[in-house]
Motif scaffolding. Structure first.
Motif, short mmCIF file in Angstrom:
data_model
loop_
_atom_site.label_atom_id
_atom_site.label_comp_id
_atom_site.label_asym_id
_atom_site.label_seq_id
_atom_site.Cartn_x
_atom_site.Cartn_y
_atom_site.Cartn_z
N TRP A 65 0.78 -1.23 0.00
CA TRP A 65 0.00 0.00 0.00
C TRP A 65 0.82 1.29 0.00
O TRP A 65 0.35 2.29 -0.55
N GLN A 68 -0.35 3.96 -2.55
CA GLN A 68 -0.92 5.21 -2.04
C GLN A 68 -0.07 6.42 -2.41
O GLN A 68 -0.60 7.51 -2.57
N VAL A 107 -8.44 3.23 -5.26
CA VAL A 107 -8.19 2.35 -4.11
C VAL A 107 -8.96 1.05 -4.27
O VAL A 107 -8.45 -0.02 -3.93
#
Length: 138
Positions: A99, A103, A119
């Motif tokens: 992540w 991100q 996401v």
């Protein structure tokens, strides 16, 4: 031996993932990113780092706990926290590897209006990793 036939799907297990993946997590993500983008506006390095740290170290641990405990409830396990105790740290480490880069791209280049979709797309890959971790013995 499966005689060349594919293994049947376990509809009950798929339903458990669906309850969380369709009924709970999208709503959390929607409000989380709405708050995060409202509180930390822009793509400056400092802002992106704040968002990354908050997302990974504030949001992720409780969501992983919710995942493991909720799955244990739906699986009717007697110790609802055993799997969470055993797998939380390895899952969190894997989450950081997956992540944090995902991100970083999200916060740098994805417009706020498309964050939940981005996401969600990443989460499709992540849920496969999560399913694999869940099936492991720790």
């Amino acid at each position: 031996m499966n005689n060349g036939k594919p293994a049947p799907y376990d509809a009950r297990v798929i339903t458990h993932y669906g309850v969380l993946g369709l009924g709970f997590f999208p709503q959390v993500y929607y409000y989380w990113y709405k708050w995060l983008d409202g509180r930390y506006v822009g793509t400056a390095a400092r802002t992106v780092v704040k968002k990354l740290l908050l997302d990974q170290f504030v949001l992720t641990p409780p969501l992983l706990v919710v995942f493991y405990v909720s799955m244990s409830v739906m699986e009717r396990k007697t110790d609802l926290f055993e799997e969470c105790r055993n797998k939380l740290l390895p899952t969190f480490k894997t989450s950081c590897i997956f992540w944090l880069p995902a991100q970083a791209l999200n916060f740098l280049w994805v417009p706020p209006a498309a964050r939940v979709i981005y996401v969600g797309t990443c989460a499709f890959a992540w849920v496969n990793i999560l399913c694999w971790i869940k099936r492991q013995d720790y």
